[in-house]
Design an enzyme around this catalytic site. Sequence first.
Site, PDB file in Angstrom:
ATOM      1  N   LYS A 172       0.860  -1.201   0.000  1.00 60.73           N
ATOM      2  CA  LYS A 172       0.000   0.000   0.000  1.00 60.73           C
ATOM      3  C   LYS A 172       0.893   1.247   0.000  1.00 60.73           C
ATOM      4  O   LYS A 172       1.992   1.211  -0.534  1.00 60.73           O
ATOM      5  CB  LYS A 172      -0.980  -0.052   1.168  1.00 60.73           C
ATOM      6  CG  LYS A 172      -1.746  -1.386   1.201  1.00 60.73           C
ATOM      7  CD  LYS A 172      -2.893  -1.419   2.154  1.00 60.73           C
ATOM      8  CE  LYS A 172      -3.575  -2.787   2.071  1.00 60.73           C
ATOM      9  NZ  LYS A 172      -4.746  -2.896   2.922  1.00 60.73           N
ATOM     10  N   HIS A 226      -8.672  -2.547  -5.822  1.00 64.67           N
ATOM     11  CA  HIS A 226      -8.634  -2.802  -4.381  1.00 64.67           C
ATOM     12  C   HIS A 226      -9.764  -2.020  -3.706  1.00 64.67           C
ATOM     13  O   HIS A 226     -10.123  -0.924  -4.155  1.00 64.67           O
ATOM     14  CB  HIS A 226      -7.274  -2.376  -3.822  1.00 64.67           C
ATOM     15  CG  HIS A 226      -7.048  -2.836  -2.422  1.00 64.67           C
ATOM     16  ND1 HIS A 226      -7.610  -2.204  -1.335  1.00 64.67           N
ATOM     17  CD2 HIS A 226      -6.361  -3.892  -1.929  1.00 64.67           C
ATOM     18  CE1 HIS A 226      -7.254  -2.844  -0.237  1.00 64.67           C
ATOM     19  NE2 HIS A 226      -6.498  -3.874  -0.566  1.00 64.67           N
ATOM     20  N   GLU A 242     -11.609 -10.088  -0.838  1.00 65.52           N
ATOM     21  CA  GLU A 242     -11.320  -9.424   0.429  1.00 65.52           C
ATOM     22  C   GLU A 242     -12.594  -8.833   1.019  1.00 65.52           C
ATOM     23  O   GLU A 242     -13.049  -7.783   0.572  1.00 65.52           O
ATOM     24  CB  GLU A 242     -10.315  -8.287   0.208  1.00 65.52           C
ATOM     25  CG  GLU A 242      -9.009  -8.744  -0.381  1.00 65.52           C
ATOM     26  CD  GLU A 242      -7.885  -7.755  -0.117  1.00 65.52           C
ATOM     27  OE1 GLU A 242      -6.838  -8.208   0.355  1.00 65.52           O
ATOM     28  OE2 GLU A 242      -8.052  -6.559  -0.364  1.00 65.52           O
ATOM     29  N   SER A 255      -6.498  -9.352   6.820  1.00 64.20           N
ATOM     30  CA  SER A 255      -5.924  -9.741   8.110  1.00 64.20           C
ATOM     31  C   SER A 255      -5.292 -11.137   8.103  1.00 64.20           C
ATOM     32  O   SER A 255      -5.381 -11.873   9.088  1.00 64.20           O
ATOM     33  CB  SER A 255      -6.973  -9.622   9.215  1.00 64.20           C
ATOM     34  OG  SER A 255      -7.425  -8.274   9.317  1.00 64.20           O
TER      35      SER A 255
HETATM   36  P1  PGA Z   1      -4.458  -6.534   5.510  1.00 67.28           P
HETATM   37  O1  PGA Z   1      -4.735  -5.970   4.026  1.00 67.28           O
HETATM   38  O2  PGA Z   1      -3.639  -7.787   5.344  1.00 67.28           O
HETATM   39  O3  PGA Z   1      -3.677  -5.429   6.177  1.00 67.28           O
HETATM   40  O4  PGA Z   1      -5.771  -6.779   6.119  1.00 67.28           O
HETATM   41  C1  PGA Z   1      -5.112  -6.861   3.040  1.00 67.28           C
HETATM   42  C2  PGA Z   1      -5.255  -6.160   1.725  1.00 67.28           C
HETATM   43  O5  PGA Z   1      -5.833  -5.074   1.690  1.00 67.28           O
HETATM   44  O6  PGA Z   1      -4.814  -6.692   0.708  1.00 67.28           O
END
Ligand code: PGA
Length: 228
Positions: free
Chosen positions: A11, A93, A150, A187
Amino acid sequence: MKNVIILGNWKANKSIDEAKKWIDEFTPLVTSLPRHVSLILCPAFHHLELFITIKTIFALGIQDISPYPSGAYTGEISAQMVAGKIQYAILGHSERRKYFRETDEIIAQKVKETHRASIKPIVCVSEMNQASRLKELVPDFEDFGTILYEPLFAVGSGQADSPEKANEIAKEIRVILNNVPVLYGGSVAPDNVSTFILQEHLSGVGVGGASLDPMKFANLIKNACNPR
Ligand code: PGA
């Protein structure tokens, strides 16, 4: 043994110096991989050159791409600009859908641009209708794409979905998109990655927060290589 993909998404994090430090710390921790495991890292755009020069264990991806070809589109990175240097692009995303108001139509345009440049799109969906819309807008998506499922509540919250539920949804997505590979994200951590990898309809995981820490990411990868 089925093929497993582990996709790291940094990110909007890390300066160049922080990325160098991460590479120095991570590199001795994961020196080889079983043949059935692939690692893809999507650092931020300004890190890509570093990863290309140093040559790491990762295939490289970008976190977004312009819906337009090269030209007068200030601030955009077109697929042609990075073609041949990266292999994957995360598209649509949930953070881009939310903060940058990306629609299914814009995402489909991005999918077409990446495909034209021989970059493999990994499209994020959090609801079934986004998968259906993708099928309508890009009917041959399953021939070259991957889905990253997700659920919104799980992204960055520390509350992963249950692996069984994620498997059920992946199964439904694979009906809509004709057996497309589906990853689970939200997560994912060293202590829960195995349970996702073991699900029949999941081909791997997408990892945000846990990919930022070299030790945590290395442990997650080790557990994914030997799930139990
Ligand atoms: P996270 O993000 O592992 O911090 O929950 C997952 C993602 O957005 O791909």
